[in-house]
Design an enzyme around this catalytic site. Sequence first.
Site, PDB file in Angstrom:
ATOM      1  N   PHE A 150       0.981  -1.193  -0.035  1.00  0.00           N
ATOM      2  CA  PHE A 150      -0.022   0.042   0.091  1.00  0.00           C
ATOM      3  C   PHE A 150       0.980   1.288   0.083  1.00  0.00           C
ATOM      4  CE2 PHE A 150      -2.320   3.440   1.825  1.00  0.00           C
ATOM      5  CZ  PHE A 150      -3.600   3.388   0.938  1.00  0.00           C
ATOM      6  N   ASP A 235       9.026   2.959   1.763  1.00  0.00           N
ATOM      7  CA  ASP A 235       8.041   3.851   2.147  1.00  0.00           C
ATOM      8  C   ASP A 235       7.854   3.554   3.794  1.00  0.00           C
ATOM      9  OD1 ASP A 235       5.365   4.462   3.027  1.00  0.00           O
ATOM     10  OD2 ASP A 235       4.552   3.702   0.966  1.00  0.00           O
ATOM     11  N   LYS A 262       2.558  10.090   8.133  1.00  0.00           N
ATOM     12  CA  LYS A 262       1.686   9.642   9.270  1.00  0.00           C
ATOM     13  C   LYS A 262       1.923  10.413  10.605  1.00  0.00           C
ATOM     14  CE  LYS A 262      -1.246   6.171   7.609  1.00  0.00           C
ATOM     15  NZ  LYS A 262      -0.889   5.386   6.225  1.00  0.00           N
TER      16      LYS A 262
HETATM   17  C1  PLP Z   1      -0.872   5.602   4.782  1.00  0.00           C
HETATM   18  C2  PLP Z   1      -0.115   5.068   3.976  1.00  0.00           C
HETATM   19  C3  PLP Z   1       0.137   5.809   2.740  1.00  0.00           C
HETATM   20  C4  PLP Z   1      -0.528   6.904   2.177  1.00  0.00           C
HETATM   21  O1  PLP Z   1      -0.578   8.025   3.089  1.00  0.00           O
HETATM   22  P1  PLP Z   1      -1.695   9.340   3.186  1.00  0.00           P
HETATM   23  O2  PLP Z   1      -1.135  10.163   4.174  1.00  0.00           O
HETATM   24  O3  PLP Z   1      -2.917   8.515   3.538  1.00  0.00           O
HETATM   25  O4  PLP Z   1      -1.666   9.841   2.025  1.00  0.00           O
HETATM   26  C5  PLP Z   1       1.217   5.337   1.899  1.00  0.00           C
HETATM   27  N1  PLP Z   1       2.252   4.390   2.225  1.00  0.00           N
HETATM   28  C6  PLP Z   1       2.117   3.678   3.537  1.00  0.00           C
HETATM   29  C7  PLP Z   1       2.856   2.589   4.128  1.00  0.00           C
HETATM   30  C8  PLP Z   1       0.851   3.985   4.465  1.00  0.00           C
HETATM   31  O5  PLP Z   1       0.627   3.271   5.518  1.00  0.00           O
END
Ligand code: PLP
Length: 421
Positions: A150, A235, A262
């Site tokens: 994700f 990420d 986040k």
């Molecule tokens: C939540 C998340 C995203 C997206 O972040 P947003 O702030 O919702 O745009 C991307 N990568 C990972 C691993 C995430 O947990």
Amino acid sequence: MHNTEARHAAAQGSAEWLQRYDSSLMGVFGTPQRVLVSGSGCYVEDADGKQYLDLLGGIAVNALGHAHPELVAAVQEQLSTLGHVSNFFTSPAQVLLAERLLALAGAPAGSKVFFANSGTEANEAAFKLARRNTDPATGRTRILALDGAFHGRTMGALALTAKPAYREPFQPLPGGVEHLPFGDIAALTNAVDESVAAVFLEPIQGEAGVRMLPEGYLEAAREATRSAGALLIFDEVQTGVGRTGTWFASEGVLPDAMTLAKGLGGGIPVGALLTFGEGPANLLAAGMHGTTFGGNPVAAAAALATLSVLESRDLLANVRATGEFLSRRLAAVDGVAEVRGSGFLIGIDLDGPFAPATVAAALEAGFIINSTGPATLRLAPPLILTAEQAGTFLDALPGILHAARAAAAPTPITGTTEGKP
Ligand SMILES: *Cc1c(COP(=O)(O)O)cnc(C)c1O
């Protein structure tokens, strides 16, 4: 108080708000579980006056819990001094935050930061960075990510995200992205050659249910990408900034780039793309990327305050100790099949498909948790959560699971015993 309108309106109950929500908000999130009006520390309160222990933290965002006085003060001070300037200008807060992040990441000379407003945007910038890692001799257009990945919901980030239900309504997505089997080192090393521009990895897959990569995977990815000239991009939007008990979950393996969001702003929207060493930052030349809000002083001040509280209160040590305690005790609860994760990013597999019912029963009992699948729960509490607060959830969990199992069970046919063997 400047938010008197919201406070006055909070005199309404949840039912009225939800009705108004349904007629004014787009339906992409379904019906919200509760209407929350205030929060303090690890607790939030809903429009009907009920309190909840927040074990999700706005999905790994509220690192300092709710209404933390130092975060509030930092944001108030910055906003009343200088709130926004555009990227025709900079501000001390922006520069200080970039320097601080590079120092925390142990970044070598030449490393740089690009600020965005969310995880998706940070990954979108990383995607553009990857596209620029071209080589006329080899083509070098492939981008690799993992099954279960994700990375966000805008078109580029969505191309990196694996889940078919998220992708299929929006075809065609930007091309060139391939998803490899999760956690398979041989599949990765076989796939990485000079046609690969970048490999995107979450050190722990959060949205997929807190899935852990096998030992040595990140190191193997580092080795393979380095020798092929591909960028290795971590990420850490969910795992970064102390969530797993270290500043970054990938600590010990230095990628070419890393994305954060986040928890970084403690609840104020902020995202960041970090590039490491002399090469990668130069892939995006002046004018190739931009943002109006990214790196604005208020978001930067919020992130600086968040990092400063995490450090001064030694909260990473709390995450390690309390996370270990919580995970160990969770694993001993009847109905729990497996507990995974690190620090305060915890995935819990139940012994049956009643995770959504468990989330509902937990809410009734005054706890906010989350399910990532039919049998999987996720906890991502504020990093200030104490063992005592965690203990209240552990004490309540057997009753919650009992209620959830009963609620999720198929309704028995009543009124007759005919046909029974
Ligand atoms: C939540 C998340 C995203 C997206 O972040 P947003 O702030 O919702 O745009 C991307 N990568 C990972 C691993 C995430 O947990």
